[in-house]
Design an enzyme around this catalytic site. Structure first.
Site, PDB file in Angstrom:
ATOM      1  N   ASN A   1      33.950  49.266  40.075  1.00  0.00           N
ATOM      2  CA  ASN A   1      34.154  48.240  41.162  1.00  0.00           C
ATOM      3  C   ASN A   1      35.364  48.821  42.077  1.00  0.00           C
ATOM      4  OD1 ASN A   1      36.457  47.916  39.710  1.00  0.00           O
ATOM      5  ND2 ASN A   1      36.332  45.976  39.157  1.00  0.00           N
TER       6      ASN A   1
ATOM      7  N   ASP B   1      48.557  52.447  32.570  1.00  0.00           N
ATOM      8  CA  ASP B   1      47.989  50.864  32.201  1.00  0.00           C
ATOM      9  C   ASP B   1      47.696  50.808  30.663  1.00  0.00           C
ATOM     10  OD1 ASP B   1      45.620  52.401  32.115  1.00  0.00           O
ATOM     11  OD2 ASP B   1      44.618  51.392  33.555  1.00  0.00           O
TER      12      ASP B   1
ATOM     13  N   GLU C   1      42.625  45.776  40.393  1.00  0.00           N
ATOM     14  CA  GLU C   1      41.383  45.315  40.328  1.00  0.00           C
ATOM     15  C   GLU C   1      41.135  44.876  41.795  1.00  0.00           C
ATOM     16  OE1 GLU C   1      39.150  45.605  38.261  1.00  0.00           O
ATOM     17  OE2 GLU C   1      39.538  44.792  36.217  1.00  0.00           O
TER      18      GLU C   1
ATOM     19  N   HIS D   1      38.141  50.171  41.046  1.00  0.00           N
ATOM     20  CA  HIS D   1      39.577  49.872  40.757  1.00  0.00           C
ATOM     21  C   HIS D   1      40.148  51.031  40.451  1.00  0.00           C
ATOM     22  CE1 HIS D   1      38.462  49.110  36.251  1.00  0.00           C
ATOM     23  NE2 HIS D   1      38.863  50.252  36.162  1.00  0.00           N
TER      24      HIS D   1
HETATM   25  C1  GLP Z   1      39.427  51.915  32.761  1.00  0.00           C
HETATM   26  C2  GLP Z   1      40.954  52.149  32.949  1.00  0.00           C
HETATM   27  C3  GLP Z   1      41.065  53.175  34.535  1.00  0.00           C
HETATM   28  C4  GLP Z   1      39.695  54.270  34.275  1.00  0.00           C
HETATM   29  C5  GLP Z   1      38.511  53.387  34.569  1.00  0.00           C
HETATM   30  C6  GLP Z   1      37.296  54.164  34.455  1.00  0.00           C
HETATM   31  O1  GLP Z   1      39.249  50.453  32.727  1.00  0.00           O
HETATM   32  N1  GLP Z   1      41.905  51.354  33.220  1.00  0.00           N
HETATM   33  O2  GLP Z   1      42.087  53.865  34.427  1.00  0.00           O
HETATM   34  O3  GLP Z   1      39.880  55.077  35.603  1.00  0.00           O
HETATM   35  O4  GLP Z   1      38.540  52.229  33.957  1.00  0.00           O
HETATM   36  O5  GLP Z   1      36.981  54.397  32.968  1.00  0.00           O
HETATM   37  P1  GLP Z   1      36.027  55.280  32.695  1.00  0.00           P
HETATM   38  O6  GLP Z   1      36.555  56.797  33.098  1.00  0.00           O
HETATM   39  O7  GLP Z   1      35.693  55.270  31.205  1.00  0.00           O
HETATM   40  O8  GLP Z   1      34.730  55.242  33.728  1.00  0.00           O
END
Ligand code: GLP
Length: 254
Positions: A136, A67, A143, A138
């Site tokens: 959440n 992404d 989302e 995702h």
């Molecule tokens: C982000 C990314 C995800 C990631 C998630 C968790 O916004 N788009 O690919 O897995 O949120 O992030 P973190 O690893 O910093 O908790």
């Protein structure tokens, strides 16, 4: 689904990196699906170490990232382009042309999303897709409410995700409102999924993804549909799980 609970973040990261390194050694032209966020940083650190100390060779490896934010210049230090080059690519011998990250600045983003899917197919699909999980539930930027069959597309970020990610920006108003993300359907086509989670703030999401019902309300629960998934956690993320899980991946002793 294989679920492995490790004592520490470092052990979780090492196991994920070992899985990826095994694939690259077996298949030098491996196609990796990569993730951003704080969770995979340790995995990338370990892959860099393996490259520097053990000669792990990325010269033929192809990557596709999950992404990207819409509208952030690639050299903005919060763009996922910047993140990937800073935290992995500039430290290994990957060929820049083999790196693919969704283009959040394309003039025609919808067309760029279709092209991204075609490029994945042209490379024969993703061998291993690394995933984090949002608090959440995702995956990538799919989302809650995302179609379980969705493809790469533009999405609006949830307020909760924008708040979670605000810590990296000067203020929440600077967090982009839109993103481009591989769809859940895209992710489920990878040969193998590795989902990583650490920290107590992921415990509810992990419980819902691993033991909850399959639901678009928890996009990460879609991993239950995939025939080859390994969930690797550090123990704080596993505290809400009710079933018993292994601390090592299952190995056949023949
Ligand atoms: C982000 C990314 C995800 C990631 C998630 C968790 O916004 N788009 O690919 O897995 O949120 O992030 P973190 O690893 O910093 O908790």
């Amino acid at each position: 689904m294989e679920v492995v609970v490790k004592e520490t973040y470092e052990e979780m990261s090492r196991l994920a990196a070992q899985n990826i390194a095994e694939l690259i050694r077996r298949r030098p032209r491996a196609v990796l699906g990569l993730a951003t966020g704080s969770t995979p940083l340790g995995t990338y650190k370990e892959l860099i170490r393996m490259h520097k100390e053990e000669g792990l060779d990325f010269s033929q490896v192809v990557t596709f990232n999950l992404d990207e934010y819409v509208g952030l210049p690639e050299d903005n230090d919060q763009s996922y382009h910047y993140f990937m080059w800073e935290n992995l690519f500039k430290h290994i011998n990957i060929v820049p042309a083999n790196v693919h990250i969704p283009d959040g600045n394309a003039l025609d983003i919808e067309e760029a999303c279709v092209d991204y899917e075609v490029e994945i197919d042209d490379h024969g699909g993703i061998d291993i897709q690394l995933l984090g999980i949002g608090s959440n539930g995702h995956i990538a930027f799919n989302e809650p409410g995302s179609s379980l069959g969705s493809r790469t597309r533009i999405k609006t970020l949830d307020e909760r995700t924008r708040k979670d990610n605000a810590r990296f920006f000067p203020s929440i108003n600077d967090v982009p409102k839109y993103c481009v993300t591989m769809g859940i359907g895209t992710i489920l086509e990878a040969g193998k999924l590795i989902l990583l989670a650490n920290g107590a703030n992921k415990a509810d999401a992990i419980k819902a993804a691993v033991e909850g019902p399959l639901s678009a309300s928890v996009p990460a629960s879609a991993i239950q549909l995939h025939p080859d998934v390994t969930v690797i956690m550090e123990k704080a993320a596993a505290t809400k799980l009710e079933r018993e899980y292994l601390s090592e991946p299952h190995k056949l002793e023949l």
